[in-house]
Design an enzyme around this catalytic site. Structure first.
Site, PDB file in Angstrom:
ATOM      1  N   GLU A  52       0.859  -1.196   0.000  1.00  0.00           N
ATOM      2  CA  GLU A  52       0.000   0.000   0.000  1.00  0.00           C
ATOM      3  C   GLU A  52       0.889   1.239   0.000  1.00  0.00           C
ATOM      4  OE1 GLU A  52      -3.367   0.852  -0.350  1.00  0.00           O
ATOM      5  OE2 GLU A  52      -2.339   2.785  -0.405  1.00  0.00           O
TER       6      GLU A  52
ATOM      7  N   GLY B 293      -7.064   0.854   3.038  1.00  0.00           N
ATOM      8  CA  GLY B 293      -8.517   0.863   2.791  1.00  0.00           C
ATOM      9  C   GLY B 293      -8.892   1.582   1.502  1.00  0.00           C
ATOM     10  N   GLY B 294      -7.963   2.389   0.964  1.00  0.00           N
ATOM     11  CA  GLY B 294      -8.180   3.001  -0.353  1.00  0.00           C
ATOM     12  C   GLY B 294      -9.282   4.045  -0.383  1.00  0.00           C
ATOM     13  N   THR B 295      -9.882   4.188  -1.555  1.00  0.00           N
ATOM     14  CA  THR B 295     -10.820   5.280  -1.830  1.00  0.00           C
ATOM     15  C   THR B 295     -12.064   5.218  -0.945  1.00  0.00           C
ATOM     16  OG1 THR B 295     -10.107   5.157  -4.131  1.00  0.00           O
ATOM     17  CG2 THR B 295     -12.106   6.414  -3.694  1.00  0.00           C
ATOM     18  N   CYS B 296     -12.716   4.078  -0.904  1.00  0.00           N
ATOM     19  CA  CYS B 296     -14.004   3.979  -0.202  1.00  0.00           C
ATOM     20  C   CYS B 296     -13.849   4.419   1.254  1.00  0.00           C
ATOM     21  CB  CYS B 296     -14.525   2.545  -0.277  1.00  0.00           C
ATOM     22  SG  CYS B 296     -16.108   2.348   0.537  1.00  0.00           S
TER      23      CYS B 296
ATOM     24  N   HIS C  87     -45.888  -4.087   6.690  1.00  0.00           N
ATOM     25  CA  HIS C  87     -46.501  -2.751   6.707  1.00  0.00           C
ATOM     26  C   HIS C  87     -46.057  -1.996   7.958  1.00  0.00           C
ATOM     27  CE1 HIS C  87     -49.439   0.427   6.334  1.00  0.00           C
ATOM     28  NE2 HIS C  87     -49.726   0.262   7.618  1.00  0.00           N
TER      29      HIS C  87
HETATM   30  C1  LIG Z   1     -16.596  10.577  -3.558  1.00  0.00           C
HETATM   31  C2  LIG Z   1     -16.805   9.108  -3.824  1.00  0.00           C
HETATM   32  C3  LIG Z   1     -17.897   8.481  -3.281  1.00  0.00           C
HETATM   33  C4  LIG Z   1     -18.098   7.128  -3.508  1.00  0.00           C
HETATM   34  N1  LIG Z   1     -19.205   6.535  -2.972  1.00  0.00           N
HETATM   35  C5  LIG Z   1     -19.430   5.226  -3.206  1.00  0.00           C
HETATM   36  C6  LIG Z   1     -20.556   4.576  -2.634  1.00  0.00           C
HETATM   37  O1  LIG Z   1     -21.358   5.185  -1.921  1.00  0.00           O
HETATM   38  N2  LIG Z   1     -20.736   3.266  -2.878  1.00  0.00           N
HETATM   39  C7  LIG Z   1     -19.868   2.554  -3.672  1.00  0.00           C
HETATM   40  O2  LIG Z   1     -20.078   1.357  -3.865  1.00  0.00           O
HETATM   41  N3  LIG Z   1     -18.780   3.147  -4.216  1.00  0.00           N
HETATM   42  C8  LIG Z   1     -18.541   4.454  -4.003  1.00  0.00           C
HETATM   43  N4  LIG Z   1     -17.430   5.037  -4.543  1.00  0.00           N
HETATM   44  C9  LIG Z   1     -16.505   4.217  -5.357  1.00  0.00           C
HETATM   45  C10 LIG Z   1     -15.608   3.375  -4.438  1.00  0.00           C
HETATM   46  O3  LIG Z   1     -14.921   4.215  -3.532  1.00  0.00           O
HETATM   47  C11 LIG Z   1     -14.606   2.522  -5.230  1.00  0.00           C
HETATM   48  O4  LIG Z   1     -15.292   1.877  -6.269  1.00  0.00           O
HETATM   49  C12 LIG Z   1     -14.009   1.505  -4.288  1.00  0.00           C
HETATM   50  O5  LIG Z   1     -13.176   2.154  -3.345  1.00  0.00           O
HETATM   51  C13 LIG Z   1     -13.243   0.380  -4.978  1.00  0.00           C
HETATM   52  O6  LIG Z   1     -11.958   0.733  -5.203  1.00  0.00           O
HETATM   53  P1  LIG Z   1     -10.805  -0.307  -5.486  1.00  0.00           P
HETATM   54  O7  LIG Z   1     -10.927  -1.521  -4.627  1.00  0.00           O
HETATM   55  O8  LIG Z   1     -10.721  -0.516  -6.919  1.00  0.00           O
HETATM   56  O9  LIG Z   1      -9.500   0.509  -5.059  1.00  0.00           O
HETATM   57  P2  LIG Z   1      -9.296   1.757  -4.122  1.00  0.00           P
HETATM   58  O10 LIG Z   1     -10.248   1.751  -2.990  1.00  0.00           O
HETATM   59  O11 LIG Z   1      -9.209   2.964  -4.951  1.00  0.00           O
HETATM   60  O12 LIG Z   1      -7.866   1.424  -3.487  1.00  0.00           O
HETATM   61  C14 LIG Z   1      -6.728   1.329  -4.253  1.00  0.00           C
HETATM   62  C15 LIG Z   1      -5.529   1.383  -3.316  1.00  0.00           C
HETATM   63  O13 LIG Z   1      -4.341   1.084  -4.051  1.00  0.00           O
HETATM   64  C16 LIG Z   1      -3.304   1.942  -3.629  1.00  0.00           C
HETATM   65  N5  LIG Z   1      -2.343   2.029  -4.735  1.00  0.00           N
HETATM   66  C17 LIG Z   1      -2.544   2.554  -5.961  1.00  0.00           C
HETATM   67  N6  LIG Z   1      -1.436   2.396  -6.719  1.00  0.00           N
HETATM   68  C18 LIG Z   1      -0.525   1.759  -5.953  1.00  0.00           C
HETATM   69  C19 LIG Z   1       0.802   1.310  -6.168  1.00  0.00           C
HETATM   70  N7  LIG Z   1       1.395   1.459  -7.348  1.00  0.00           N
HETATM   71  N8  LIG Z   1       1.447   0.719  -5.147  1.00  0.00           N
HETATM   72  C20 LIG Z   1       0.848   0.534  -3.951  1.00  0.00           C
HETATM   73  N9  LIG Z   1      -0.414   0.930  -3.688  1.00  0.00           N
HETATM   74  C21 LIG Z   1      -1.095   1.527  -4.682  1.00  0.00           C
HETATM   75  C22 LIG Z   1      -4.012   3.252  -3.330  1.00  0.00           C
HETATM   76  O14 LIG Z   1      -3.253   4.051  -2.446  1.00  0.00           O
HETATM   77  C23 LIG Z   1      -5.307   2.755  -2.703  1.00  0.00           C
HETATM   78  O15 LIG Z   1      -5.183   2.634  -1.308  1.00  0.00           O
HETATM   79  C24 LIG Z   1     -17.175   6.386  -4.312  1.00  0.00           C
HETATM   80  C25 LIG Z   1     -16.050   7.021  -4.842  1.00  0.00           C
HETATM   81  C26 LIG Z   1     -15.866   8.358  -4.608  1.00  0.00           C
HETATM   82  C27 LIG Z   1     -14.644   9.022  -5.197  1.00  0.00           C
END
Ligand SMILES: Cc1cc2nc3c(=O)[nH]c(=O)nc-3n(C[C@H](O)[C@H](O)[C@H](O)COP(=O)(O)OP(=O)(O)OC[C@H]3O[C@@H](n4cnc5c(N)ncnc54)[C@H](O)[C@@H]3O)c2cc1C
Length: 461
Positions: free
Chosen positions: A34, A39-42, A441
């Site tokens: 990482e 935990g990434g984006t979500c 209901h």
């Molecule tokens: C504002 C917003 C609201 C959202 N709301 C919802 C919602 O309500 N419901 C829903 O289902 N989805 C929602 N989403 C979408 C959801 O967040 C993503 O679809 C979800 O996080 C899945 O992402 P992922 O598993 O592909 O990777 P991500 O969660 O994006 O994680 C990828 C990880 O990889 C790491 N990484 C990247 N490149 C490298 C590298 N080269 N080396 C090491 N680490 C790396 C990053 O740092 C990150 O931690 C939302 C998105 C946004 C932007």
């Protein structure tokens, strides 16, 4: 020195950690990498923080509406953005540390912190370290697109990530993009007290939805005082002192919108440009998404891509489902496929939109004979009792097989109620199963059987 593992996972989004658990439980030695926030984006900049803030915005909205319910609140309503942010930080932070400690405590799992990059099809460097494995899983997610619009270089802007640091109330937030991210931020900040303008280049908001849904969403947002500018064909930016001026060039209304802050919500791009994919022979499409087959294998043997970076889904549940598919194929001799899943998602404005399967427009285009049922939320007792009767629901079924083809519930509880339809779709059961079911209901779901009792032929148009 190169360390050898059974599997390497790049990224700790919604697929990587669950897959790490499955692989280590099966006895494999796993390295997970990482580069930023666990935990990434979500967890950090997507679903969890935005839905936490939407809950604060809903509370503010309901306090303002107190009199509608006979509740007396004579004082002014104000929102403390520092407290909103600290509540959001606490909930998002708990999730982030939960993922990190889960991975660090996982037997047979080694966590590497840093940017992972392919050196070859079975070697990945993380800074000075190098790891090798015969199986590599890419879960690198995506980031906000910053469009090359005229004047953007000299204009301060926010994205969904930097919005997470905002602990003040923007006087006037201009949002570029009327998709689900833009719409959620628009209503949230309006309810916090900002003036909000959404600028969208298409002719309607949420343009991938049916037109009746787009129209209803626009009405809901405009009713709360959000300015909506559509058909914005030449968006560009300039400054006038502290003000940000956005060119709209719309067919009507003022040509420029002046605001204090600018949020770009025009789409996302995969984090695949700095991964060294060429060194591994992993093919990407012209937008940078990793090309995968129905079981998420890339063009390079022994390498899989999961989550947003493969372009097969853009949601937390699609990413998690990817991990289930890969786990089932590798460990359970269960040939699950991406094409087994039914499109389903929610848009978290209030009231929310829950969606499953095809849109009405897609069914029409398919040329199949279908039946449609509709019901306004004003005819859903639970919605009326709650004072939240905006929106409507609709369902479309195949006229011959009676299978449900798609549904939308734009209304209170729509994100939950849609699941009773979704599960029957997965069962491939006829709609008559729900039609004959006894629902509780008073709920939103109780009107789904009623709606199914009033189906009419879907016009060809
Ligand atoms: C504002 C917003 C609201 C959202 N709301 C919802 C919602 O309500 N419901 C829903 O289902 N989805 C929602 N989403 C979408 C959801 O967040 C993503 O679809 C979800 O996080 C899945 O992402 P992922 O598993 O592909 O990777 P991500 O969660 O994006 O994680 C990828 C990880 O990889 C790491 N990484 C990247 N490149 C490298 C590298 N080269 N080396 C090491 N680490 C790396 C990053 O740092 C990150 O931690 C939302 C998105 C946004 C932007």
């Amino acid at each position: 020195m190169t360390k050898t593992y059974d599997a390497i996972i790049i990224g700790t989004g919604q697929a990587g950690p669950f897959l790490a658990q499955r692989l280590t439980a099966a006895g494999m030695k796993v390295a997970i990498i990482e580069r930023k926030l666990f935990g990434g984006t979500c967890v950090n900049t997507g679903c969890i923080p935005t839905k936490t803030m939407i809950a604060s915005a809903y509370a503010a909205h309901m306090v303002r509406r107190a009199a509608d319910f006979g509740v007396v609140n004579n004082g002014p309503v104000s929102v403390d953005m520092k407290l909103v942010k600290s509540r959001k930080d606490a909930i998002s932070g708990q999730s982030r540390t939960g993922v990190e400690s889960w991975l660090r405590g996982m037997t047979n799992c080694t966590v590497y912190q840093g940017h992972g990059q392919f050196d070859s099809s079975n070697e990945v460097s993380v800074g000075p370290e190098r790891v090798t494995a015969d199986r590599i899983f890419i879960n690198v997610g995506g980031r906000a697109v910053v469009p090359q619009m005229p004047g953007i270089e000299g204009t301060p802007y926010l994205t969904n990530s930097s919005m997470m640091d905002v602990d003040f109330l923007p006087r006037h937030l201009i949002i570029i993009g009327g998709g689900y991210i833009g719409l959620e931020f628009a209503q949230m900040y309006r309810r916090f007290g900002s003036e909000v303008t959404i600028i969208e280049k298409a002719s309607r908001l949420a343009q991938h939805e049916d037109e009746d849904i787009s129209t209803a969403i626009r009405e809901i947002l405009e009713h709360e005082g959000i300015n909506v500018r559509l058909n914005a064909t030449c968006i560009g930016f300039s400054r006038r002192g502290e003000e940000i001026l956005a060119d709209v060039d719309c067919t009507s209304g003022d040509r420029k919108v002046s605001g204090s802050h600018l949020l770009l919500a025009v789409g996302r791009r995969p984090n695949t440009d700095d991964l060294g994919l060429a060194n591994a022979g992993v093919a990407v499409d012209k937008r940078g998404y990793i090309v995968v087959d129905d079981q998420l294998r890339t063009s390079a043997p022994g390498i899989w891509a999961l989550g947003d970076c493969n372009g097969r889904g853009a949601f937390t549940h699609t990413s998690f489902n990817d991990a289930e598919i890969v786990g089932a194929n590798l460990l359970d001799n269960d040939p699950r496929k991406v094409s087994d899943r039914i499109i389903a998602y929610a848009l978290y404005i209030d009231p929310p939109l829950g969606r499953a399967g095809l849109t009405e427009e897609e069914v029409r285009k398919s040329g199949r004979r279908a039946l449609i049922g509709r019901r306004p939320m004003t005819k859903v007792g639970r919605a009326v009792e709650k004072g939240e009767a905006q929106g409507f629901m609709k369902i479309i079924v195949d006229a011959h097989t009676h299978e449900i083809l798609g549904a939308a519930i734009l209304g209170t509880g729509g994100d939950e109620a849609i699941h009773s339809i979704l599960d029957v779709m997965y069962a491939r059961a006829p709609y008559t199963v729900i039609r004959r079911a006894m629902h509780i209901h008073p709920t939103v779901s109780e009107l789904i059987p009623t709606m199914l009792g009033e189906l009419e032929p879907l016009s060809v148009k």
